[in-house]
Scaffold this motif. Structure first.
Motif, PDB file in Angstrom:
ATOM      1  N   ALA A  22       0.830  -1.205   0.000  1.00 34.25           N
ATOM      2  CA  ALA A  22       0.000   0.000   0.000  1.00 34.25           C
ATOM      3  C   ALA A  22       0.868   1.259   0.000  1.00 34.25           C
ATOM      4  O   ALA A  22       0.573   2.232  -0.716  1.00 34.25           O
ATOM      5  N   LEU A  23       1.932   1.245   0.797  1.00 39.36           N
ATOM      6  CA  LEU A  23       2.841   2.392   0.814  1.00 39.36           C
ATOM      7  C   LEU A  23       3.486   2.595  -0.553  1.00 39.36           C
ATOM      8  O   LEU A  23       3.596   3.733  -1.036  1.00 39.36           O
ATOM      9  N   LEU A  24       3.912   1.507  -1.171  1.00 43.26           N
ATOM     10  CA  LEU A  24       4.558   1.615  -2.475  1.00 43.26           C
ATOM     11  C   LEU A  24       3.597   2.170  -3.518  1.00 43.26           C
ATOM     12  O   LEU A  24       3.962   3.036  -4.318  1.00 43.26           O
ATOM     13  N   ARG A  25       2.356   1.679  -3.506  1.00 43.19           N
ATOM     14  CA  ARG A  25       1.360   2.196  -4.457  1.00 43.19           C
ATOM     15  C   ARG A  25       1.126   3.684  -4.233  1.00 43.19           C
ATOM     16  O   ARG A  25       1.048   4.463  -5.190  1.00 43.19           O
ATOM     17  N   ASP A  26       0.999   4.081  -2.980  1.00 45.45           N
ATOM     18  CA  ASP A  26       0.741   5.484  -2.664  1.00 45.45           C
ATOM     19  C   ASP A  26       1.895   6.364  -3.132  1.00 45.45           C
ATOM     20  O   ASP A  26       1.673   7.397  -3.779  1.00 45.45           O
ATOM     21  N   VAL A  27       3.114   5.963  -2.816  1.00 46.81           N
ATOM     22  CA  VAL A  27       4.284   6.762  -3.186  1.00 46.81           C
ATOM     23  C   VAL A  27       4.444   6.801  -4.706  1.00 46.81           C
ATOM     24  O   VAL A  27       4.791   7.839  -5.286  1.00 46.81           O
ATOM     25  N   ARG A  28       4.180   5.679  -5.355  1.00 45.86           N
ATOM     26  CA  ARG A  28       4.354   5.602  -6.805  1.00 45.86           C
ATOM     27  C   ARG A  28       3.367   6.511  -7.543  1.00 45.86           C
ATOM     28  O   ARG A  28       3.721   7.172  -8.522  1.00 45.86           O
ATOM     29  N   HIS A  29       2.109   6.543  -7.069  1.00 44.06           N
ATOM     30  CA  HIS A  29       1.059   7.228  -7.828  1.00 44.06           C
ATOM     31  C   HIS A  29       0.819   8.667  -7.390  1.00 44.06           C
ATOM     32  O   HIS A  29       0.349   9.483  -8.187  1.00 44.06           O
ATOM     33  N   ARG A  30       1.139   8.997  -6.155  1.00 41.10           N
ATOM     34  CA  ARG A  30       0.859  10.347  -5.681  1.00 41.10           C
ATOM     35  C   ARG A  30       1.946  11.338  -6.064  1.00 41.10           C
ATOM     36  O   ARG A  30       1.681  12.538  -6.192  1.00 41.10           O
ATOM     37  N   TYR A  31       3.176  10.839  -6.275  1.00 36.35           N
ATOM     38  CA  TYR A  31       4.307  11.733  -6.476  1.00 36.35           C
ATOM     39  C   TYR A  31       4.963  11.466  -7.828  1.00 36.35           C
ATOM     40  O   TYR A  31       4.655  10.505  -8.503  1.00 36.35           O
ATOM     41  N   GLY A  32       5.872  12.374  -8.201  1.00 43.45           N
ATOM     42  CA  GLY A  32       6.584  12.207  -9.462  1.00 43.45           C
ATOM     43  C   GLY A  32       6.488  13.433 -10.335  1.00 43.45           C
ATOM     44  O   GLY A  32       6.110  14.522  -9.891  1.00 43.45           O
ATOM     45  N   ALA A  33       6.799  13.247 -11.615  1.00 46.13           N
ATOM     46  CA  ALA A  33       6.833  14.377 -12.549  1.00 46.13           C
ATOM     47  C   ALA A  33       5.475  15.030 -12.727  1.00 46.13           C
ATOM     48  O   ALA A  33       5.386  16.221 -13.040  1.00 46.13           O
ATOM     49  N   GLY A  34       4.382  14.271 -12.553  1.00 47.97           N
ATOM     50  CA  GLY A  34       3.057  14.823 -12.749  1.00 47.97           C
ATOM     51  C   GLY A  34       2.518  15.634 -11.584  1.00 47.97           C
ATOM     52  O   GLY A  34       1.473  16.281 -11.702  1.00 47.97           O
ATOM     53  N   SER A  35       3.217  15.631 -10.483  1.00 48.79           N
ATOM     54  CA  SER A  35       2.751  16.373  -9.319  1.00 48.79           C
ATOM     55  C   SER A  35       3.063  17.859  -9.470  1.00 48.79           C
ATOM     56  O   SER A  35       4.132  18.232  -9.967  1.00 48.79           O
ATOM     57  N   PRO A 115      10.109   2.377 -16.300  1.00 46.32           N
ATOM     58  CA  PRO A 115       8.778   1.829 -16.572  1.00 46.32           C
ATOM     59  C   PRO A 115       7.836   1.890 -15.378  1.00 46.32           C
ATOM     60  O   PRO A 115       6.620   2.008 -15.547  1.00 46.32           O
ATOM     61  N   SER A 116       8.382   1.830 -14.185  1.00 44.10           N
ATOM     62  CA  SER A 116       7.556   1.841 -12.976  1.00 44.10           C
ATOM     63  C   SER A 116       6.982   3.224 -12.684  1.00 44.10           C
ATOM     64  O   SER A 116       6.105   3.360 -11.824  1.00 44.10           O
ATOM     65  N   GLY A 117       7.489   4.253 -13.367  1.00 45.49           N
ATOM     66  CA  GLY A 117       7.026   5.606 -13.096  1.00 45.49           C
ATOM     67  C   GLY A 117       7.774   6.308 -11.981  1.00 45.49           C
ATOM     68  O   GLY A 117       7.470   7.460 -11.666  1.00 45.49           O
ATOM     69  N   LEU A 118       8.744   5.643 -11.375  1.00 44.87           N
ATOM     70  CA  LEU A 118       9.545   6.274 -10.333  1.00 44.87           C
ATOM     71  C   LEU A 118      10.377   7.404 -10.944  1.00 44.87           C
ATOM     72  O   LEU A 118      10.919   7.259 -12.037  1.00 44.87           O
ATOM     73  N   HIS A 119      10.459   8.527 -10.228  1.00 47.98           N
ATOM     74  CA  HIS A 119      11.229   9.659 -10.739  1.00 47.98           C
ATOM     75  C   HIS A 119      12.491   9.830  -9.884  1.00 47.98           C
ATOM     76  O   HIS A 119      12.417   9.765  -8.647  1.00 47.98           O
ATOM     77  N   PRO A 120      13.640  10.074 -10.528  1.00 50.11           N
ATOM     78  CA  PRO A 120      14.878  10.160  -9.747  1.00 50.11           C
ATOM     79  C   PRO A 120      14.890  11.284  -8.719  1.00 50.11           C
ATOM     80  O   PRO A 120      15.550  11.167  -7.678  1.00 50.11           O
ATOM     81  N   TYR A 121      14.176  12.387  -9.003  1.00 46.30           N
ATOM     82  CA  TYR A 121      14.214  13.526  -8.087  1.00 46.30           C
ATOM     83  C   TYR A 121      13.076  13.525  -7.074  1.00 46.30           C
ATOM     84  O   TYR A 121      13.014  14.414  -6.226  1.00 46.30           O
ATOM     85  N   ALA A 122      12.214  12.531  -7.150  1.00 47.26           N
ATOM     86  CA  ALA A 122      11.090  12.441  -6.204  1.00 47.26           C
ATOM     87  C   ALA A 122      11.198  11.143  -5.410  1.00 47.26           C
ATOM     88  O   ALA A 122      11.834  11.096  -4.357  1.00 47.26           O
ATOM     89  N   GLN A 123      10.590  10.056  -5.947  1.00 48.40           N
ATOM     90  CA  GLN A 123      10.570   8.809  -5.184  1.00 48.40           C
ATOM     91  C   GLN A 123      11.968   8.238  -4.924  1.00 48.40           C
ATOM     92  O   GLN A 123      12.260   7.766  -3.820  1.00 48.40           O
ATOM     93  N   VAL A 124      12.835   8.286  -5.941  1.00 48.45           N
ATOM     94  CA  VAL A 124      14.163   7.693  -5.771  1.00 48.45           C
ATOM     95  C   VAL A 124      14.985   8.499  -4.771  1.00 48.45           C
ATOM     96  O   VAL A 124      15.612   7.934  -3.862  1.00 48.45           O
ATOM     97  N   ALA A 125      14.982   9.831  -4.922  1.00 54.02           N
ATOM     98  CA  ALA A 125      15.739  10.668  -3.984  1.00 54.02           C
ATOM     99  C   ALA A 125      15.241  10.482  -2.557  1.00 54.02           C
ATOM    100  O   ALA A 125      16.040  10.406  -1.610  1.00 54.02           O
ATOM    101  N   ALA A 126      13.922  10.391  -2.378  1.00 59.85           N
ATOM    102  CA  ALA A 126      13.369  10.194  -1.035  1.00 59.85           C
ATOM    103  C   ALA A 126      13.750   8.823  -0.489  1.00 59.85           C
ATOM    104  O   ALA A 126      14.115   8.692   0.686  1.00 59.85           O
ATOM    105  N   ALA A 127      13.660   7.792  -1.330  1.00 65.35           N
ATOM    106  CA  ALA A 127      14.019   6.442  -0.879  1.00 65.35           C
ATOM    107  C   ALA A 127      15.478   6.381  -0.463  1.00 65.35           C
ATOM    108  O   ALA A 127      15.828   5.755   0.547  1.00 65.35           O
ATOM    109  N   VAL A 128      16.341   7.029  -1.221  1.00 62.08           N
ATOM    110  CA  VAL A 128      17.762   7.070  -0.873  1.00 62.08           C
ATOM    111  C   VAL A 128      17.949   7.740   0.484  1.00 62.08           C
ATOM    112  O   VAL A 128      18.716   7.265   1.334  1.00 62.08           O
ATOM    113  N   ALA A 129      17.240   8.843   0.707  1.00 56.71           N
ATOM    114  CA  ALA A 129      17.347   9.543   1.987  1.00 56.71           C
ATOM    115  C   ALA A 129      16.883   8.667   3.145  1.00 56.71           C
ATOM    116  O   ALA A 129      17.503   8.651   4.215  1.00 56.71           O
ATOM    117  N   VAL A 130      15.798   7.929   2.952  1.00 55.42           N
ATOM    118  CA  VAL A 130      15.277   7.048   4.000  1.00 55.42           C
ATOM    119  C   VAL A 130      16.282   5.937   4.306  1.00 55.42           C
ATOM    120  O   VAL A 130      16.556   5.638   5.474  1.00 55.42           O
TER     121      VAL A 130
END
Length: 237
Positions: A22-35, A115-130
């Motif tokens: 559920a967390l992964l779905r939320d992070v994947r779809h709520r954030y990214g280039a389209g936000s 392909p997953s829609g992950l963005h390097p400056y949003a989800q990836v950068a946050a995941a790295v920080a965590v």
């Protein structure tokens, strides 16, 4: 393995795979280039969402998934170059620099089109920080050794893209590179028997050049980043 023994033997670790999904779905779809929210604010929001052990598992998965997808994309690009030109390109996950030196203009940077829609400056950068901020908990929830390899892989892709012009060196790119370096150091410090630094990092640490960092919304130079110096001060401990 120490991390697996601790994971199986500790009652303190309570992981919920359904919540992780559920967390992964939320992070994947709520954030990214389209936000409409700026990337730094997205990173802050995502790190707050992934603030426990389940979140750490999700963060580790995002880092690994982004590295896996980028590698698959580069393999596909190399295959396409071979099909069109007969030119064979070698894609090595531990060191992408020879690939970029040989065929940089023929390649696109893969992290902008995962392909997953992950963005390097949003989800990836946050995941790295965590992953970095909770590095001391990694061996309670996963094996940190393959994870730190993926952190270094994304770092290699980020720095080589910046150096060869496929990635504009703005505050977002510099922030991602800085987080990756910091997190790599934090994870290495948390591993009992840390692996050797990979070849691209050792190559970068021999350099001492500073890249101008630009405003994401314009051409103004807002600072600089010396990747080699940053790696030396963080990883040579």
């Amino acid at each position: 393995m120490r991390w697996l023994r601790q994971l199986l033997g500790s009652r303190r670790v309570q992981l919920d795979p359904e919540r992780q999904q559920a967390l992964l779905r939320d992070v994947r779809h709520r954030y990214g280039a389209g936000s409409p929210v700026r990337f730094p604010e997205q990173v802050e929001a995502i790190t707050r969402v992934l603030d426990d052990d389940d979140g750490l598992v999700v963060a580790a998965r995002i880092v690994s998934e982004s590295a896996d997808e980028a590698h698959a994309d580069l393999q596909a690009q190399a295959h396409d170059v071979h099909r069109r030109t007969g030119r064979r390109l070698l894609v090595h996950r531990r060191n992408y620099r020879p690939l970029w030196k040989e065929a940089g203009p023929a390649l696109r940077w893969p992290l902008f089109a995962l392909p997953s829609g992950l963005h390097p400056y949003a989800q990836v950068a946050a995941a790295v920080a965590v992953v970095g901020s909770r590095a001391s908990r990694l061996d309670q929830v996963t094996d940190p050794n393959p994870l730190v390899a993926r952190v270094f892989e994304v770092l290699d892709l980020t720095t080589v893209g910046m150096e060869h012009g496929q990635v504009r060196v703005d505050a977002n790119a510099a922030g991602l590179a800085d987080r990756l370096i910091s997190t790599a150091g934090q994870v290495l410090a948390a591993i009992d028997d840390p692996p050797r630094l990979p070849p691209p990092v050792r190559e970068m640490m021999r350099r001492n050049n500073t890249l101008d960092v630009h405003d994401p919304a314009g051409h103004r130079v807002v600072g600089g980043i010396n990747l080699g110096a940053r790696m030396r001060e963080t990883l040579l401990v």
